[in-house]
Scaffold this active site. Structure first.
Site, PDB file in Angstrom:
ATOM      1  N   ASP A  10     -25.709   1.384  55.227  1.00  0.00           N
ATOM      2  CA  ASP A  10     -25.230   1.362  53.858  1.00  0.00           C
ATOM      3  C   ASP A  10     -23.755   0.788  53.807  1.00  0.00           C
ATOM      4  O   ASP A  10     -22.990   0.903  54.857  1.00  0.00           O
ATOM      5  CB  ASP A  10     -24.755   3.117  53.729  1.00  0.00           C
ATOM      6  CG  ASP A  10     -24.091   3.299  52.172  1.00  0.00           C
ATOM      7  OD1 ASP A  10     -24.238   4.759  51.863  1.00  0.00           O
ATOM      8  OD2 ASP A  10     -23.492   2.421  51.819  1.00  0.00           O
ATOM      9  N   ILE A  11     -23.427  -0.157  53.021  1.00  0.00           N
ATOM     10  CA  ILE A  11     -22.255  -0.888  53.035  1.00  0.00           C
ATOM     11  C   ILE A  11     -21.205  -0.343  53.054  1.00  0.00           C
ATOM     12  O   ILE A  11     -19.921  -0.632  53.480  1.00  0.00           O
ATOM     13  CB  ILE A  11     -22.605  -2.257  52.129  1.00  0.00           C
ATOM     14  CG1 ILE A  11     -21.660  -3.284  52.185  1.00  0.00           C
ATOM     15  CG2 ILE A  11     -22.111  -1.753  50.835  1.00  0.00           C
ATOM     16  CD1 ILE A  11     -21.928  -4.488  51.708  1.00  0.00           C
ATOM     17  N   ASN A  24     -21.892  -6.563  37.763  1.00  0.00           N
ATOM     18  CA  ASN A  24     -22.058  -7.151  36.682  1.00  0.00           C
ATOM     19  C   ASN A  24     -20.839  -7.716  35.976  1.00  0.00           C
ATOM     20  O   ASN A  24     -19.771  -7.147  36.496  1.00  0.00           O
ATOM     21  CB  ASN A  24     -22.924  -6.275  35.510  1.00  0.00           C
ATOM     22  CG  ASN A  24     -22.078  -5.129  35.286  1.00  0.00           C
ATOM     23  OD1 ASN A  24     -20.911  -5.272  34.932  1.00  0.00           O
ATOM     24  ND2 ASN A  24     -22.644  -3.911  35.777  1.00  0.00           N
ATOM     25  N   GLY A  32     -27.586   0.706  42.122  1.00  0.00           N
ATOM     26  CA  GLY A  32     -27.585  -0.250  43.256  1.00  0.00           C
ATOM     27  C   GLY A  32     -26.404  -0.132  44.163  1.00  0.00           C
ATOM     28  O   GLY A  32     -25.849   0.930  44.316  1.00  0.00           O
ATOM     29  N   VAL A  33     -26.086  -1.048  44.843  1.00  0.00           N
ATOM     30  CA  VAL A  33     -25.110  -1.209  45.765  1.00  0.00           C
ATOM     31  C   VAL A  33     -23.742  -1.045  45.144  1.00  0.00           C
ATOM     32  O   VAL A  33     -22.473  -0.330  45.291  1.00  0.00           O
ATOM     33  CB  VAL A  33     -25.139  -2.490  46.702  1.00  0.00           C
ATOM     34  CG1 VAL A  33     -24.734  -3.774  45.786  1.00  0.00           C
ATOM     35  CG2 VAL A  33     -23.975  -2.472  47.884  1.00  0.00           C
ATOM     36  N   ASP A  34     -23.647  -1.494  43.847  1.00  0.00           N
ATOM     37  CA  ASP A  34     -22.308  -1.538  42.823  1.00  0.00           C
ATOM     38  C   ASP A  34     -22.033   0.059  42.719  1.00  0.00           C
ATOM     39  O   ASP A  34     -20.888   0.349  42.953  1.00  0.00           O
ATOM     40  CB  ASP A  34     -22.737  -2.228  41.743  1.00  0.00           C
ATOM     41  CG  ASP A  34     -21.467  -2.613  40.888  1.00  0.00           C
ATOM     42  OD1 ASP A  34     -21.415  -2.595  39.862  1.00  0.00           O
ATOM     43  OD2 ASP A  34     -20.379  -2.882  41.358  1.00  0.00           O
ATOM     44  N   THR A 120     -30.751  -9.450  44.676  1.00  0.00           N
ATOM     45  CA  THR A 120     -32.090  -9.256  45.134  1.00  0.00           C
ATOM     46  C   THR A 120     -32.721  -7.776  44.423  1.00  0.00           C
ATOM     47  O   THR A 120     -33.947  -7.455  44.997  1.00  0.00           O
ATOM     48  CB  THR A 120     -32.202  -9.205  46.642  1.00  0.00           C
ATOM     49  OG1 THR A 120     -31.657  -8.123  47.246  1.00  0.00           O
ATOM     50  CG2 THR A 120     -31.839 -10.512  47.165  1.00  0.00           C
ATOM     51  N   VAL A 122     -32.017  -5.213  41.257  1.00  0.00           N
ATOM     52  CA  VAL A 122     -32.157  -5.034  39.801  1.00  0.00           C
ATOM     53  C   VAL A 122     -32.319  -6.630  39.136  1.00  0.00           C
ATOM     54  O   VAL A 122     -32.912  -6.686  38.370  1.00  0.00           O
ATOM     55  CB  VAL A 122     -30.718  -4.427  39.112  1.00  0.00           C
ATOM     56  CG1 VAL A 122     -30.645  -4.875  37.503  1.00  0.00           C
ATOM     57  CG2 VAL A 122     -30.862  -3.026  39.493  1.00  0.00           C
ATOM     58  N   TYR A 123     -31.476  -7.612  40.001  1.00  0.00           N
ATOM     59  CA  TYR A 123     -31.566  -8.838  39.223  1.00  0.00           C
ATOM     60  C   TYR A 123     -32.660  -9.754  39.760  1.00  0.00           C
ATOM     61  O   TYR A 123     -32.890 -10.675  39.467  1.00  0.00           O
ATOM     62  CB  TYR A 123     -30.294  -9.634  39.620  1.00  0.00           C
ATOM     63  CG  TYR A 123     -29.271  -9.247  38.682  1.00  0.00           C
ATOM     64  CD1 TYR A 123     -29.228  -8.491  37.777  1.00  0.00           C
ATOM     65  CD2 TYR A 123     -27.962  -9.947  39.054  1.00  0.00           C
ATOM     66  CE1 TYR A 123     -27.991  -7.918  37.159  1.00  0.00           C
ATOM     67  CE2 TYR A 123     -26.583  -9.628  38.174  1.00  0.00           C
ATOM     68  CZ  TYR A 123     -26.830  -8.476  37.147  1.00  0.00           C
ATOM     69  OH  TYR A 123     -25.821  -8.156  36.543  1.00  0.00           O
TER      70      TYR A 123
END
Ligand code: APR
Length: 175
Positions: A10-11, A24, A32-34, A120, A122-123
């Site tokens: 986990d970043i 975005n 996601g990660v955001d 890699t 949602v996009y």
């Protein structure tokens, strides 16, 4: 030349000067990660992001890391390309994300940076191609950053990043 490591995890738990989020253009957070980074950094992250937005695809912008624990001091927001089949310059935009994140890290004086697998999720950018673009761009971009960590959230991404970093021996043709 930075040392590049591929890790699984986990970043938001990375012990580096700066962590990169796959944002975005609004920089207000998302999933996601955001979403994970915004949850960990607290509501001030979206306030700071909103104040400097929009961030065009391929660009990178920094804010403080707010509630993220030390040593993390910065969040570098970058916006990846939405995958539309590969014919719309997506690879160049993704490479630009990695290049611009290193440039912003240099401006910040960050010497260690953690990256997620940008675009890699949602996009929809194919993870194998994205892994090769990430490693190739990071290796070919001059920077003062000394330690780069590519953080995979799942086993497939981990395998692909490792393969990009250290391609399996091809069967050298004899003779
Ligand atoms: N730590 C590390 N990597 C993570 C984490 C985490 N906590 N959570 C998710 N990831 C991984 C995903 O598994 C994927 O491999 O980050 C990678 C990028 O996926 P996304 O987060 O979906 O990012 P992206 O594909 O670039 O889409 C960005 O999604 O969350 C929204 O606001 C964001 O609109 C933007 C879009």
């Amino acid at each position: 030349m930075a040392v590049i490591d591929v890790v699984r995890g986990d970043i938001t738990r990375e012990q580096v000067d700066a962590i990169v989020t796959a944002a975005n253009e609004s920089l207000l957070g998302g999933g996601g990660v955001d979403g994970a980074i915004h949850r960990a950094a607290g509501p001030r992250l979206a306030e700071a992001g909103g104040a400097i937005a929009p961030c065009p695809p391929g660009e990178a912008m920094a804010t403080p890391a707010f509630d993220l624990d030390p040593p993390v001091r910065h969040v570098i927001h970058t916006v990846g390309p939405v995958w539309r089949g590969g014919g719309y310059g997506e690879a160049e935009v993704l490479a630009s994300c990695y290049r611009r994140c290193l440039a912003v890290a240099d401006e910040l004086g960050a010497r260690s940076v953690a990256f997620p697998a940008i675009a890699t999720g949602v996009y929809g950018f194919p993870a194998d191609r994205a892994a090769r673009i990430a490693v190739g761009t990071l290796r070919s971009t001059p920077s003062q950053v000394e330690r780069i960590r590519l953080v995979a959230f799942d086993e497939t991404t981990l395998t692909l990043l490792r393969a990009a970093l250290d391609p399996p021996e091809t069967n050298a043709s004899t003779g």
